[in-house]
Design a protein around this motif. Structure first.
Motif, PDB file in Angstrom:
ATOM      1  N   MET A  91       0.845  -1.180   0.000  1.00 54.03           N
ATOM      2  CA  MET A  91       0.000   0.000   0.000  1.00 54.03           C
ATOM      3  C   MET A  91       0.888   1.240   0.000  1.00 54.03           C
ATOM      4  SD  MET A  91      -2.756   1.265   2.897  1.00 54.03           S
ATOM      5  CE  MET A  91      -3.663  -0.238   2.802  1.00 54.03           C
ATOM      6  N   ARG A  92       0.657   2.107  -0.938  1.00 53.27           N
ATOM      7  CA  ARG A  92       1.421   3.352  -1.043  1.00 53.27           C
ATOM      8  C   ARG A  92       0.606   4.475  -0.420  1.00 53.27           C
ATOM      9  NH1 ARG A  92       5.883   5.641  -0.694  1.00 53.27           N
ATOM     10  NH2 ARG A  92       6.305   7.359  -2.101  1.00 53.27           N
ATOM     11  N   LEU A  93       1.199   5.166   0.540  1.00 50.87           N
ATOM     12  CA  LEU A  93       0.484   6.197   1.282  1.00 50.87           C
ATOM     13  C   LEU A  93       0.920   7.611   0.967  1.00 50.87           C
ATOM     14  CD1 LEU A  93       0.482   4.597   4.834  1.00 50.87           C
ATOM     15  CD2 LEU A  93      -1.380   4.618   3.171  1.00 50.87           C
ATOM     16  N   GLY A  94       2.123   7.788   0.542  1.00 49.86           N
ATOM     17  CA  GLY A  94       2.686   9.121   0.404  1.00 49.86           C
ATOM     18  C   GLY A  94       3.533   9.432   1.624  1.00 49.86           C
ATOM     19  N   GLU A  95       4.436  10.353   1.453  1.00 47.06           N
ATOM     20  CA  GLU A  95       5.433  10.659   2.487  1.00 47.06           C
ATOM     21  C   GLU A  95       4.808  11.100   3.810  1.00 47.06           C
ATOM     22  OE1 GLU A  95       9.136  13.759   3.145  1.00 47.06           O
ATOM     23  OE2 GLU A  95       8.416  13.389   1.123  1.00 47.06           O
ATOM     24  N   SER A  96       3.832  11.972   3.748  1.00 47.70           N
ATOM     25  CA  SER A  96       3.232  12.509   4.967  1.00 47.70           C
ATOM     26  C   SER A  96       2.565  11.421   5.807  1.00 47.70           C
ATOM     27  CB  SER A  96       2.215  13.597   4.619  1.00 47.70           C
ATOM     28  OG  SER A  96       1.591  14.080   5.787  1.00 47.70           O
ATOM     29  N   LEU A  97       1.735  10.597   5.180  1.00 49.26           N
ATOM     30  CA  LEU A  97       1.059   9.536   5.934  1.00 49.26           C
ATOM     31  C   LEU A  97       2.049   8.489   6.426  1.00 49.26           C
ATOM     32  CD1 LEU A  97      -2.235   9.092   3.896  1.00 49.26           C
ATOM     33  CD2 LEU A  97      -1.954  10.184   6.130  1.00 49.26           C
ATOM     34  N   GLU A  98       3.100   8.232   5.663  1.00 47.73           N
ATOM     35  CA  GLU A  98       4.147   7.326   6.134  1.00 47.73           C
ATOM     36  C   GLU A  98       4.794   7.884   7.395  1.00 47.73           C
ATOM     37  OE1 GLU A  98       6.980   6.376   3.100  1.00 47.73           O
ATOM     38  OE2 GLU A  98       5.595   5.041   2.051  1.00 47.73           O
ATOM     39  N   ASP A  99       5.050   9.186   7.409  1.00 47.41           N
ATOM     40  CA  ASP A  99       5.641   9.820   8.593  1.00 47.41           C
ATOM     41  C   ASP A  99       4.721   9.696   9.805  1.00 47.41           C
ATOM     42  OD1 ASP A  99       7.902  10.482   7.163  1.00 47.41           O
ATOM     43  OD2 ASP A  99       7.307  12.569   6.832  1.00 47.41           O
ATOM     44  N   TYR A 100       3.418   9.847   9.575  1.00 47.20           N
ATOM     45  CA  TYR A 100       2.467   9.674  10.679  1.00 47.20           C
ATOM     46  C   TYR A 100       2.507   8.247  11.206  1.00 47.20           C
ATOM     47  CZ  TYR A 100       0.201  14.236  10.393  1.00 47.20           C
ATOM     48  OH  TYR A 100      -0.059  15.585  10.444  1.00 47.20           O
ATOM     49  N   LEU A 101       2.500   7.261  10.318  1.00 43.56           N
ATOM     50  CA  LEU A 101       2.547   5.866  10.771  1.00 43.56           C
ATOM     51  C   LEU A 101       3.818   5.575  11.547  1.00 43.56           C
ATOM     52  CD1 LEU A 101       1.157   3.508   7.965  1.00 43.56           C
ATOM     53  CD2 LEU A 101       0.255   3.899  10.253  1.00 43.56           C
ATOM     54  N   GLU A 102       4.932   6.078  11.056  1.00 45.84           N
ATOM     55  CA  GLU A 102       6.206   5.865  11.750  1.00 45.84           C
ATOM     56  C   GLU A 102       6.165   6.505  13.140  1.00 45.84           C
ATOM     57  OE1 GLU A 102      10.956   6.165  10.759  1.00 45.84           O
ATOM     58  OE2 GLU A 102       9.593   7.489   9.683  1.00 45.84           O
ATOM     59  N   THR A 103       5.610   7.687  13.241  1.00 43.97           N
ATOM     60  CA  THR A 103       5.493   8.368  14.532  1.00 43.97           C
ATOM     61  C   THR A 103       4.586   7.582  15.475  1.00 43.97           C
ATOM     62  OG1 THR A 103       5.881  10.516  13.510  1.00 43.97           O
ATOM     63  CG2 THR A 103       4.780  10.523  15.654  1.00 43.97           C
ATOM     64  N   LEU A 104       3.489   7.057  14.959  1.00 39.86           N
ATOM     65  CA  LEU A 104       2.587   6.246  15.790  1.00 39.86           C
ATOM     66  C   LEU A 104       3.309   5.026  16.337  1.00 39.86           C
ATOM     67  CD1 LEU A 104      -0.684   6.388  13.660  1.00 39.86           C
ATOM     68  CD2 LEU A 104      -0.166   7.671  15.745  1.00 39.86           C
ATOM     69  N   LEU A 105       4.130   4.396  15.494  1.00 37.56           N
ATOM     70  CA  LEU A 105       4.900   3.236  15.941  1.00 37.56           C
ATOM     71  C   LEU A 105       5.849   3.611  17.070  1.00 37.56           C
ATOM     72  CD1 LEU A 105       5.602   0.216  15.392  1.00 37.56           C
ATOM     73  CD2 LEU A 105       7.415   1.067  13.896  1.00 37.56           C
ATOM     74  N   LEU A 106       6.517   4.733  16.933  1.00 37.73           N
ATOM     75  CA  LEU A 106       7.453   5.171  17.974  1.00 37.73           C
ATOM     76  C   LEU A 106       6.724   5.511  19.267  1.00 37.73           C
ATOM     77  CD1 LEU A 106       9.796   7.399  15.777  1.00 37.73           C
ATOM     78  CD2 LEU A 106      10.256   5.084  16.640  1.00 37.73           C
ATOM     79  N   LEU A 107       5.568   6.150  19.156  1.00 36.49           N
ATOM     80  CA  LEU A 107       4.798   6.517  20.347  1.00 36.49           C
ATOM     81  C   LEU A 107       4.143   5.313  21.009  1.00 36.49           C
ATOM     82  CD1 LEU A 107       3.136   9.839  19.166  1.00 36.49           C
ATOM     83  CD2 LEU A 107       4.827   9.578  20.996  1.00 36.49           C
ATOM     84  N   GLU A 108       3.867   4.280  20.230  1.00 37.85           N
ATOM     85  CA  GLU A 108       3.222   3.081  20.757  1.00 37.85           C
ATOM     86  C   GLU A 108       4.043   2.456  21.881  1.00 37.85           C
ATOM     87  OE1 GLU A 108       0.757  -0.266  18.527  1.00 37.85           O
ATOM     88  OE2 GLU A 108       2.920  -0.505  18.227  1.00 37.85           O
ATOM     89  N   ALA A 109       5.356   2.611  21.818  1.00 38.93           N
ATOM     90  CA  ALA A 109       6.238   2.054  22.852  1.00 38.93           C
ATOM     91  C   ALA A 109       5.969   2.672  24.220  1.00 38.93           C
ATOM     92  CB  ALA A 109       7.694   2.251  22.456  1.00 38.93           C
ATOM     93  N   SER A 110       5.440   3.909  24.248  1.00 34.41           N
ATOM     94  CA  SER A 110       5.146   4.572  25.519  1.00 34.41           C
ATOM     95  C   SER A 110       3.834   4.083  26.122  1.00 34.41           C
ATOM     96  CB  SER A 110       5.086   6.091  25.326  1.00 34.41           C
ATOM     97  OG  SER A 110       3.931   6.442  24.568  1.00 34.41           O
TER      98      SER A 110
END
Length: 94
Positions: free
Chosen positions: A1-20
């Motif tokens: 699935m291709r999302l575009g740079e902005s949505l990819e950045d959001y997903l990556e940020t969600l992954l990082l925050l999920e650890a908290s």
């Protein structure tokens, strides 16, 4: 699935925050230096794609598909960053 740079950045940020343990719009906005309305808009798109779940004004949760895609995005970004910094000698600031 291709999302575009902005949505990819959001997903990556969600992954990082999920650890908290908790993912809130305000935390995403702060970490990405964007407005809360921008986060809400992106979360609605990601919800429509089945990558996150969120109750109204509630915590955000990655779906299994969303988490898998976020991990792939994170790995890809890490590989590019490592190549730029360690092979080409580009500073982290650049």
């Amino acid at each position: 699935m291709r999302l575009g740079e902005s949505l990819e950045d959001y997903l990556e940020t969600l992954l990082l925050l999920e650890a908290s343990g908790h993912i809130r719009c305000v935390d995403v906005a702060r970490l990405m230096n964007v407005s809360k309305p921008s986060v809400n808009k992106a979360m609605n798109v990601l919800k429509d794609k089945g990558l996150v779940t969120q109750q109204v004004y509630g915590e955000i949760h990655l779906t299994e598909e969303g988490r898998a895609l976020a991990k792939d995005i994170y790995k890809r970004h890490k590989i590019v960053k490592d190549f730029l910094m360690n092979v080409l000698g580009v500073s982290e600031e650049n």
